[in-house]
Design a protein around this motif. Structure first.
Motif, PDB file in Angstrom:
ATOM      1  N   ALA A 120       0.821  -1.204   0.000  1.00  0.00           N
ATOM      2  CA  ALA A 120       0.000   0.000   0.000  1.00  0.00           C
ATOM      3  C   ALA A 120       0.859   1.260   0.000  1.00  0.00           C
ATOM      4  O   ALA A 120       0.603   2.202   0.725  1.00  0.00           O
ATOM      5  CB  ALA A 120      -0.935   0.002   1.209  1.00  0.00           C
ATOM      6  N   THR A 121       1.911   1.234  -0.817  1.00  0.00           N
ATOM      7  CA  THR A 121       2.747   2.425  -0.910  1.00  0.00           C
ATOM      8  C   THR A 121       2.146   3.358  -1.953  1.00  0.00           C
ATOM      9  O   THR A 121       1.888   2.937  -3.085  1.00  0.00           O
ATOM     10  CB  THR A 121       4.185   2.051  -1.325  1.00  0.00           C
ATOM     11  N   PRO A 122       1.905   4.614  -1.598  1.00  0.00           N
ATOM     12  CA  PRO A 122       1.275   5.537  -2.541  1.00  0.00           C
ATOM     13  C   PRO A 122       2.191   5.849  -3.708  1.00  0.00           C
ATOM     14  O   PRO A 122       3.414   5.922  -3.563  1.00  0.00           O
ATOM     15  CB  PRO A 122       1.020   6.785  -1.685  1.00  0.00           C
ATOM     16  N   ARG A 123       1.593   5.999  -4.878  1.00  0.00           N
ATOM     17  CA  ARG A 123       2.353   6.394  -6.053  1.00  0.00           C
ATOM     18  C   ARG A 123       2.732   7.855  -5.949  1.00  0.00           C
ATOM     19  O   ARG A 123       2.093   8.635  -5.257  1.00  0.00           O
ATOM     20  CB  ARG A 123       1.529   6.182  -7.324  1.00  0.00           C
ATOM     21  N   SER A 124       3.744   8.226  -6.674  1.00  0.00           N
ATOM     22  CA  SER A 124       4.159   9.629  -6.730  1.00  0.00           C
ATOM     23  C   SER A 124       4.379  10.003  -8.181  1.00  0.00           C
ATOM     24  O   SER A 124       5.023   9.258  -8.930  1.00  0.00           O
ATOM     25  CB  SER A 124       5.436   9.847  -5.921  1.00  0.00           C
ATOM     26  N   LEU A 125       3.818  11.116  -8.607  1.00  0.00           N
ATOM     27  CA  LEU A 125       3.971  11.585  -9.978  1.00  0.00           C
ATOM     28  C   LEU A 125       4.419  13.039  -9.984  1.00  0.00           C
ATOM     29  O   LEU A 125       3.967  13.843  -9.158  1.00  0.00           O
ATOM     30  CB  LEU A 125       2.660  11.462 -10.755  1.00  0.00           C
ATOM     31  N   SER A 126       5.275  13.358 -10.928  1.00  0.00           N
ATOM     32  CA  SER A 126       5.687  14.739 -11.138  1.00  0.00           C
ATOM     33  C   SER A 126       4.850  15.335 -12.262  1.00  0.00           C
ATOM     34  O   SER A 126       4.820  14.792 -13.371  1.00  0.00           O
ATOM     35  CB  SER A 126       7.173  14.788 -11.504  1.00  0.00           C
ATOM     36  N   VAL A 127       4.169  16.434 -11.979  1.00  0.00           N
ATOM     37  CA  VAL A 127       3.364  17.133 -12.983  1.00  0.00           C
ATOM     38  C   VAL A 127       3.947  18.526 -13.160  1.00  0.00           C
ATOM     39  O   VAL A 127       4.036  19.299 -12.203  1.00  0.00           O
ATOM     40  CB  VAL A 127       1.885  17.228 -12.567  1.00  0.00           C
ATOM     41  N   VAL A 128       4.364  18.832 -14.371  1.00  0.00           N
ATOM     42  CA  VAL A 128       5.024  20.110 -14.642  1.00  0.00           C
ATOM     43  C   VAL A 128       4.237  20.881 -15.693  1.00  0.00           C
ATOM     44  O   VAL A 128       3.854  20.326 -16.731  1.00  0.00           O
ATOM     45  CB  VAL A 128       6.471  19.887 -15.124  1.00  0.00           C
ATOM     46  N   ALA A 129       4.013  22.156 -15.419  1.00  0.00           N
ATOM     47  CA  ALA A 129       3.384  23.061 -16.384  1.00  0.00           C
ATOM     48  C   ALA A 129       4.444  24.014 -16.908  1.00  0.00           C
ATOM     49  O   ALA A 129       5.191  24.608 -16.132  1.00  0.00           O
ATOM     50  CB  ALA A 129       2.244  23.829 -15.728  1.00  0.00           C
ATOM     51  N   VAL A 130       4.515  24.149 -18.214  1.00  0.00           N
ATOM     52  CA  VAL A 130       5.435  25.095 -18.847  1.00  0.00           C
ATOM     53  C   VAL A 130       4.590  26.165 -19.524  1.00  0.00           C
ATOM     54  O   VAL A 130       3.808  25.867 -20.427  1.00  0.00           O
ATOM     55  CB  VAL A 130       6.342  24.406 -19.882  1.00  0.00           C
ATOM     56  N   THR A 131       4.744  27.402 -19.084  1.00  0.00           N
ATOM     57  CA  THR A 131       3.941  28.487 -19.626  1.00  0.00           C
ATOM     58  C   THR A 131       4.813  29.479 -20.372  1.00  0.00           C
ATOM     59  O   THR A 131       5.849  29.923 -19.870  1.00  0.00           O
ATOM     60  CB  THR A 131       3.137  29.202 -18.515  1.00  0.00           C
ATOM     61  N   GLY A 132       4.395  29.806 -21.587  1.00  0.00           N
ATOM     62  CA  GLY A 132       5.159  30.715 -22.418  1.00  0.00           C
ATOM     63  C   GLY A 132       4.642  32.135 -22.398  1.00  0.00           C
ATOM     64  O   GLY A 132       5.012  32.947 -23.250  1.00  0.00           O
ATOM     65  N   GLY A 133       3.793  32.453 -21.441  1.00  0.00           N
ATOM     66  CA  GLY A 133       3.247  33.810 -21.354  1.00  0.00           C
ATOM     67  C   GLY A 133       4.325  34.840 -21.060  1.00  0.00           C
ATOM     68  O   GLY A 133       5.271  34.568 -20.315  1.00  0.00           O
ATOM     69  N   VAL A 134       4.170  36.035 -21.624  1.00  0.00           N
ATOM     70  CA  VAL A 134       5.169  37.083 -21.415  1.00  0.00           C
ATOM     71  C   VAL A 134       4.598  38.320 -20.734  1.00  0.00           C
ATOM     72  O   VAL A 134       5.349  39.158 -20.246  1.00  0.00           O
ATOM     73  CB  VAL A 134       5.824  37.500 -22.757  1.00  0.00           C
ATOM     74  N   SER A 135       3.286  38.430 -20.686  1.00  0.00           N
ATOM     75  CA  SER A 135       2.678  39.607 -20.064  1.00  0.00           C
ATOM     76  C   SER A 135       2.404  39.342 -18.584  1.00  0.00           C
ATOM     77  O   SER A 135       2.542  38.230 -18.095  1.00  0.00           O
ATOM     78  CB  SER A 135       1.365  39.964 -20.777  1.00  0.00           C
ATOM     79  N   PHE A 136       2.026  40.409 -17.876  1.00  0.00           N
ATOM     80  CA  PHE A 136       1.645  40.269 -16.470  1.00  0.00           C
ATOM     81  C   PHE A 136       0.501  41.254 -16.166  1.00  0.00           C
ATOM     82  O   PHE A 136       0.667  42.446 -16.396  1.00  0.00           O
ATOM     83  CB  PHE A 136       2.830  40.558 -15.548  1.00  0.00           C
TER      84      PHE A 136
END
Length: 199
Positions: A12-28
């Motif tokens: 019963a060892t929990p899984r671990s996942l890496s989720v990465v978002a790459v955003t190309g936005g340039v404004s703020f």
């Protein structure tokens, strides 16, 4: 790999996942960042509900713009850029989003992925997203983003998510139809995590 409950008798060892978002936005503020935040939050919520431990990160490509240009021209990479590239390369699930410039992805977004090790992208599940001023740019996902990530061998989520100005409230909350499409795309991305690892 499965996001469902463990089989009978399994540890019963929990899984671990890496989720990465790459955003190309340039404004703020950036609607592109708002879109990746929306998709990342929904992905984390689904995985967490399935008992998966999630390491969620966002890469702002604009923060590495000068380093990306230097690496492209003379081949020297800063430690910060190298870390950002490794983070994307080692992600189990990837969410990418770009604003539309001249009918395609932004130059800095493309330059960032030009520096990514393409072998690390093979069979990596990726959700494609984009933002633009009007709905006329919707096809950028299929005409520009999908060929780019197909070339690198990614497992591309069937549903892309495009958002124009009309898809957000003044406070940058998603309109119901955008939220619904985001849910559908995220559901497909999470299902890709069920695929067995190569080999």
């Amino acid at each position: 790999m499965s996001v469902g409950p463990p089989a009978a008798g399994a540890a019963a060892t929990p899984r671990s996942l890496s989720v990465v978002a790459v955003t190309g936005g340039v404004s703020f503020p950036s609607t592109t960042r708002a879109l990746t935040d929306l998709l990342l939050d929904k992905t984390v919520a689904r995985l967490t509900a399935a008992g998966v431990q999630v390491d969620a990160r966002t890469i702002e490509v604009r923060d590495h713009a000068q380093d990306v240009a230097t690496a492209t021209v003379i081949g020297m990479r800063s430690e910060e850029l190298e870390l950002a590239l490794k983070t994307a390369e080692q992600a189990d699930l990837l969410i990418v989003a770009t604003p539309v410039f001249r009918g395609s992805y932004s130059g800095i977004f493309k330059s960032f992925f030009d520096l990514v090790d393409s072998l690390s992208m093979v069979d990596k599940p990726v959700l494609l997203a984009a933002t633009g001023g009007t709905a006329r740019h919707t096809l950028v996902i299929d005409q520009a983003l999908r060929p780019l990530f197909a070339f690198m061998g990614d497992l591309i989520v069937p549903t892309g998510v495009f958002a124009s100005k009309e898809d957000w409230t003044i406070e940058l909350f998603p309109m119901p139809w955008l939220d619904e499409r985001a849910e559908r795309a995220v559901g497909q991305l999470v299902r890709f995590a069920d695929l067995p690892a190569p080999g």
